[in-house]
Write a protein that holds these residues in place. Structure first.
Motif, PDB file in Angstrom:
ATOM      1  N   MET A  40       0.853   4.511  -8.380  1.00 15.63           N
ATOM      2  CA  MET A  40       0.350   3.292  -9.010  1.00 15.63           C
ATOM      3  C   MET A  40      -1.076   3.356  -9.079  1.00 15.63           C
ATOM      4  O   MET A  40      -1.576   3.808  -7.963  1.00 15.63           O
ATOM      5  CB  MET A  40       0.987   1.987  -8.427  1.00 15.63           C
ATOM      6  CG  MET A  40       0.270   0.769  -8.952  1.00 15.63           C
ATOM      7  SD  MET A  40       1.112   0.297 -10.701  1.00 15.63           S
ATOM      8  CE  MET A  40       2.816  -0.488  -9.751  1.00 15.63           C
ATOM      9  N   ARG A  41      -1.645   3.170 -10.212  1.00 18.52           N
ATOM     10  CA  ARG A  41      -3.046   3.249 -10.496  1.00 18.52           C
ATOM     11  C   ARG A  41      -3.685   2.342  -9.447  1.00 18.52           C
ATOM     12  O   ARG A  41      -2.881   1.230  -9.512  1.00 18.52           O
ATOM     13  CB  ARG A  41      -3.465   2.871 -11.756  1.00 18.52           C
ATOM     14  CG  ARG A  41      -3.234   4.170 -12.981  1.00 18.52           C
ATOM     15  CD  ARG A  41      -3.355   3.625 -14.267  1.00 18.52           C
ATOM     16  NE  ARG A  41      -2.814   2.559 -14.569  1.00 18.52           N
ATOM     17  CZ  ARG A  41      -2.842   1.585 -15.867  1.00 18.52           C
ATOM     18  NH1 ARG A  41      -4.029   1.799 -16.619  1.00 18.52           N
ATOM     19  NH2 ARG A  41      -1.979   0.674 -16.423  1.00 18.52           N
ATOM     20  N   PRO A  42      -4.921   2.440  -8.921  1.00 21.08           N
ATOM     21  CA  PRO A  42      -5.426   1.689  -8.140  1.00 21.08           C
ATOM     22  C   PRO A  42      -5.794   0.334  -8.737  1.00 21.08           C
ATOM     23  O   PRO A  42      -6.117   0.438 -10.126  1.00 21.08           O
ATOM     24  CB  PRO A  42      -6.785   2.157  -7.561  1.00 21.08           C
ATOM     25  CG  PRO A  42      -6.515   3.678  -7.937  1.00 21.08           C
ATOM     26  CD  PRO A  42      -5.218   3.894  -8.913  1.00 21.08           C
ATOM     27  N   GLU A  56       0.782  -1.173   0.144  1.00 21.71           N
ATOM     28  CA  GLU A  56       0.072   0.130  -0.016  1.00 21.71           C
ATOM     29  C   GLU A  56       0.877   1.104   0.036  1.00 21.71           C
ATOM     30  O   GLU A  56       0.499   2.377  -0.890  1.00 21.71           O
ATOM     31  CB  GLU A  56      -0.881  -0.120   1.233  1.00 21.71           C
ATOM     32  CG  GLU A  56      -2.181  -0.913   1.013  1.00 21.71           C
ATOM     33  CD  GLU A  56      -2.816  -0.836  -0.466  1.00 21.71           C
ATOM     34  OE1 GLU A  56      -2.834  -1.853  -1.055  1.00 21.71           O
ATOM     35  OE2 GLU A  56      -3.294   0.521  -0.698  1.00 21.71           O
ATOM     36  N   THR A  57       1.613   1.368   0.809  1.00 21.11           N
ATOM     37  CA  THR A  57       2.926   2.631   0.891  1.00 21.11           C
ATOM     38  C   THR A  57       3.301   2.585  -0.717  1.00 21.11           C
ATOM     39  O   THR A  57       3.495   3.706  -0.828  1.00 21.11           O
ATOM     40  CB  THR A  57       3.851   2.226   1.894  1.00 21.11           C
ATOM     41  OG1 THR A  57       3.080   2.113   3.091  1.00 21.11           O
ATOM     42  CG2 THR A  57       4.692   3.497   2.059  1.00 21.11           C
ATOM     43  N   ALA A  58       3.820   1.470  -1.033  1.00 23.42           N
ATOM     44  CA  ALA A  58       4.565   1.560  -2.440  1.00 23.42           C
ATOM     45  C   ALA A  58       3.628   2.005  -3.411  1.00 23.42           C
ATOM     46  O   ALA A  58       4.108   2.933  -4.329  1.00 23.42           O
ATOM     47  CB  ALA A  58       5.227   0.200  -2.711  1.00 23.42           C
ATOM     48  N   ARG A  59       2.420   1.614  -3.429  1.00 23.80           N
ATOM     49  CA  ARG A  59       1.437   2.189  -4.318  1.00 23.80           C
ATOM     50  C   ARG A  59       1.169   3.660  -4.283  1.00 23.80           C
ATOM     51  O   ARG A  59       0.986   4.187  -5.495  1.00 23.80           O
ATOM     52  CB  ARG A  59      -0.178   1.594  -3.982  1.00 23.80           C
ATOM     53  CG  ARG A  59      -1.227   1.686  -5.144  1.00 23.80           C
ATOM     54  CD  ARG A  59      -2.548   0.956  -4.660  1.00 23.80           C
ATOM     55  NE  ARG A  59      -2.372  -0.601  -4.531  1.00 23.80           N
ATOM     56  CZ  ARG A  59      -2.047  -1.327  -5.046  1.00 23.80           C
ATOM     57  NH1 ARG A  59      -2.398  -1.207  -6.740  1.00 23.80           N
ATOM     58  NH2 ARG A  59      -2.139  -2.805  -5.077  1.00 23.80           N
ATOM     59  N   ARG A  60       1.066   3.928  -3.038  1.00 24.67           N
ATOM     60  CA  ARG A  60       0.867   5.592  -3.086  1.00 24.67           C
ATOM     61  C   ARG A  60       2.326   6.512  -3.259  1.00 24.67           C
ATOM     62  O   ARG A  60       2.189   7.490  -4.132  1.00 24.67           O
ATOM     63  CB  ARG A  60       0.725   5.902  -1.312  1.00 24.67           C
ATOM     64  CG  ARG A  60       0.130   7.199  -1.280  1.00 24.67           C
ATOM     65  CD  ARG A  60      -0.250   7.059   0.178  1.00 24.67           C
ATOM     66  NE  ARG A  60       0.480   6.910   1.266  1.00 24.67           N
ATOM     67  CZ  ARG A  60       1.743   7.525   1.625  1.00 24.67           C
ATOM     68  NH1 ARG A  60       1.939   8.424   1.445  1.00 24.67           N
ATOM     69  NH2 ARG A  60       2.555   6.842   2.574  1.00 24.67           N
TER      70      ARG A  60
END
Lengths: 238, 374
Positions: free
Chosen positions: B196-198, B188-192
């Protein structure tokens, strides 16, 4: 089979340099019986060394026939010559040509190595030969630490290694003083007599002529017809 | 003949040591160059090599673990039910730009693992642990990147792509092929941090049930996901390494310098043997006059050259092993593998054989009649 160990007839050899052809041996014929000690003498350039090289299967004659130990060798290939040399011939060189990095024993052993004798057997026979030339006590010495006379005796032992039928010696006393030369020739003569070896010696040294069973003079590439004059030291020249 | 060959060789120490030095030089150079190359190449597949996944699933055209392309997470549902799959997790390898304390910008990799297993996360912790990365906004950084990140300390904050990240752990020895700092964190931290697109991630990491046939499983996954690329770890590591090797020409560069080293070694051994042979021409002529044939003369030269090669290789291997022990540089890791040592020793043996050719040809030409010419 007869009693001639070496039989040569009509040997010719010439050296070619560019367009010039220099005949060195012309129609040379000779016979050496088994156990005989033959000296080849003659002035420089008479063809002695060339004849010794041919008898030693190092050079091939341009024409003529040569039989050594009942084998016709004049048409041998270089590979056949090499095999014949290591099996039938022993050499004593003017400058000994011992292997400087090796001991006296190893210098003799190398002749056995060439004919494939195993190490233990070659060591035993080499020590025996060194004993016969009076150098058993120097077997482990590096040859560079030996006197010239001792080196020549190591060279004699090496020439006899592998039990060759014929010993060819090129000026064997030329690098030795008078006394050492006579001693070396005595050893060569006695050993070859006791082992029934045929010996051909090329020499200039008239002091050792008495040790020959027979002397042939070469002149301008031919065997001279006249007998070699007796020397003051001569006792039994043929 | 052995005694003659060895004692003649040992009798001229200058030439002997020159030849041995040539072998040592060639072997050490081959191993250092080869070890650096392998070390550099292993950096290209660092994430794959240190991850315990059984299969990597990525976008169809992915050709490098660091340069991932997004894939929809929903694809995971197509393979989850395969009987040989234990679990499937999303994995993110994204890029970001960190704004440092001094205002400078630095590009970074952001690597996010599923918090349940932290599969594919950092290793070599010297401060913190994978557990500490599960905290909100937590990331790790590596000791080798201290200078690039302006010497941050654990507990400090960093801004990545405009988002705050807290440095909670420090590792040692994690640096990739293009040396951009890695920040490891949760999915989740990496996505933010990587914007990165959901609903998307970079890879699926597949853990198989114990004892299953991985190749068969890979084939099953390929059938279920025709628009994805499925690799076993060794396959993906090789593809990632090939990517950099083909694009940078690094293999040619390393290969050229290694060949140059081999050539110098060959010259030194060959020159020593040739000079040795010239010094002992009379002795070789004597051997030939005594009846030595070409094979016996050849054996002498071969014994000499292989002795030089053998002693040089032994000294060289000891030097390489010592260098391998003392060498530490995460930026230029040295990977001395047994296969590299063995391979280079075989090459040295070939060099020894090649180096003996010239002296052999020279000695073959000797006329034994010279020993009868006074």
């Amino acid at each position: 089979m007869d009693d001639a160990c070496i039989r040569a007839s009509g040997l010719n050899k010439a050296y070619v340099t560019g367009d010039s052809v220099t005949p060195v041996l012309q129609e040379v014929g000779l016979e050496v019986t088994r156990g005989e000690c033959l000296f080849l003498v003659g002035p420089s350039g008479s063809g002695k060394t060339t004849l010794l090289s041919i008898l030693g299967c190092i050079l091939s004659p341009d024409s003529g026939a040569l039989t050594i130990c009942d084998t016709e060798v004049s048409a041998f290939s270089s590979t056949e010559q090499a095999r014949f040399r290591r099996e039938k011939l022993g050499f004593v060189f003017q400058k000994f040509h011992l292997f400087a990095a090796l001991s006296a024993l190893e210098n003799v052993q190398i002749a056995y190595a060439l004919i494939g004798t195993n190490k233990l057997e070659s060591r035993r026979q080499s020590l025996e030969l060194l004993d016969r030339v009076g150098l058993a006590h120097k077997a482990g010495s590096q040859v560079r630490h030996l006197s010239m006379g001792q080196r020549q005796r190591v060279a004699l032992a090496r020439a006899l290694a592998g039990n060759p039928e014929v010993i060819l010696a090129d000026e064997p006393t030329a690098s030795l003083d008078a006394e050492a030369g006579m001693n070396a020739m005595h050893v060569l003569k006695e050993l070859c007599r006791s082992l029934n070896k045929t010996v051909v010696v090329v020499t200039h040294d008239s002091r050792i002529f008495p040790m020959a069973d027979r002397i042939l003079r070469l002149s301008n590439g031919r065997i001279a017809p006249e007998p070699v004059p007796e020397t003051p030291y001569s006792t039994s020249a043929a | 003949m052995l005694s003659f060959a060895l004692k003649t060789l040992a009798s001229d120490r200058g030439k002997f040591f020159t030849g041995v030095a040539g072998v040592v030089f060639a072997l050490v150079l081959m191993n250092i160059q080869g070890g650096l190359y392998l070390g550099l190449m292993s950096k290209a597949s660092l994430l794959v090599d240190h991850c315990d996944a059984d299969l990597w699933v990525g976008q169809k055209r992915v050709d490098n673990v660091d340069l991932a392309r997004d894939i929809p997470e929903i694809w995971m549902n197509r393979i989850r039910a395969l009987p040989d799959i234990d679990r499937v997790e999303a994995y993110i390898v994204g890029k970001g730009t960190a704004t440092l304390k001094g205002g400078r910008l630095e590009d970074v990799w952001i690597v996010g693992s599923h918090p349940r297993s932290m599969l594919g996360t950092a290793w070599g912790f010297i401060s913190g642990s994978p557990e500490s990365l599960k905290r909100p906004d937590a990331v790790s950084f590596d000791e080798v990147d201290l200078k690039k990140l302006e010497n941050p300390r654990v507990g400090e904050w960093l801004e990545v792509n405009g988002h705050r990240a807290r440095l909670v752990a420090q590792t040692k020895g994690i640096t990739g092929f293009i040396t951009m700092p890695y920040l490891f964190t949760t999915l989740e931290t990496a996505r933010r941090l990587s914007d990165m697109r959901p609903g998307f991630c970079s890879f699926f990491l597949v853990r198989a049930v114990p004892g299953c046939d991985k190749e068969r499983l890979a084939a099953q996954v390929r059938r279920r996901l025709p628009n994805a690329a499925v690799f076993t770890p060794p396959e993906f590591a090789r593809i990632s390494q090939d990517y950099w090797m083909e694009r940078t020409g690094i293999g040619i560069s390393f290969g050229a310098s290694t060949c140059l080293g081999l050539l110098v070694g060959l010259m030194m051994v060959g020159q020593s043997l040739y000079a040795l042979a010239l010094d002992h021409l009379a002795e070789f002529a004597t051997l030939k006059a005594m009846g030595a044939d070409d094979s016996q003369v050849c054996r002498v030269i071969l014994i000499q050259s292989l002795t030089m090669a053998g002693i040089g290789a032994l000294v060289g291997v000891l030097i390489v092993l010592a260098v391998g022990k003392l060498w530490y540089s995460p930026l230029a890791p040295l990977e001395i593998r047994p296969s590299l040592l063995l391979g280079s020793t075989l090459v040295i043996a070939v060099i020894g054989l090649a180096a003996s050719l010239l002296p052999y040809l020279r000695i073959r030409r000797i006329d034994p009649a010279v020993v009868l010419q006074g």
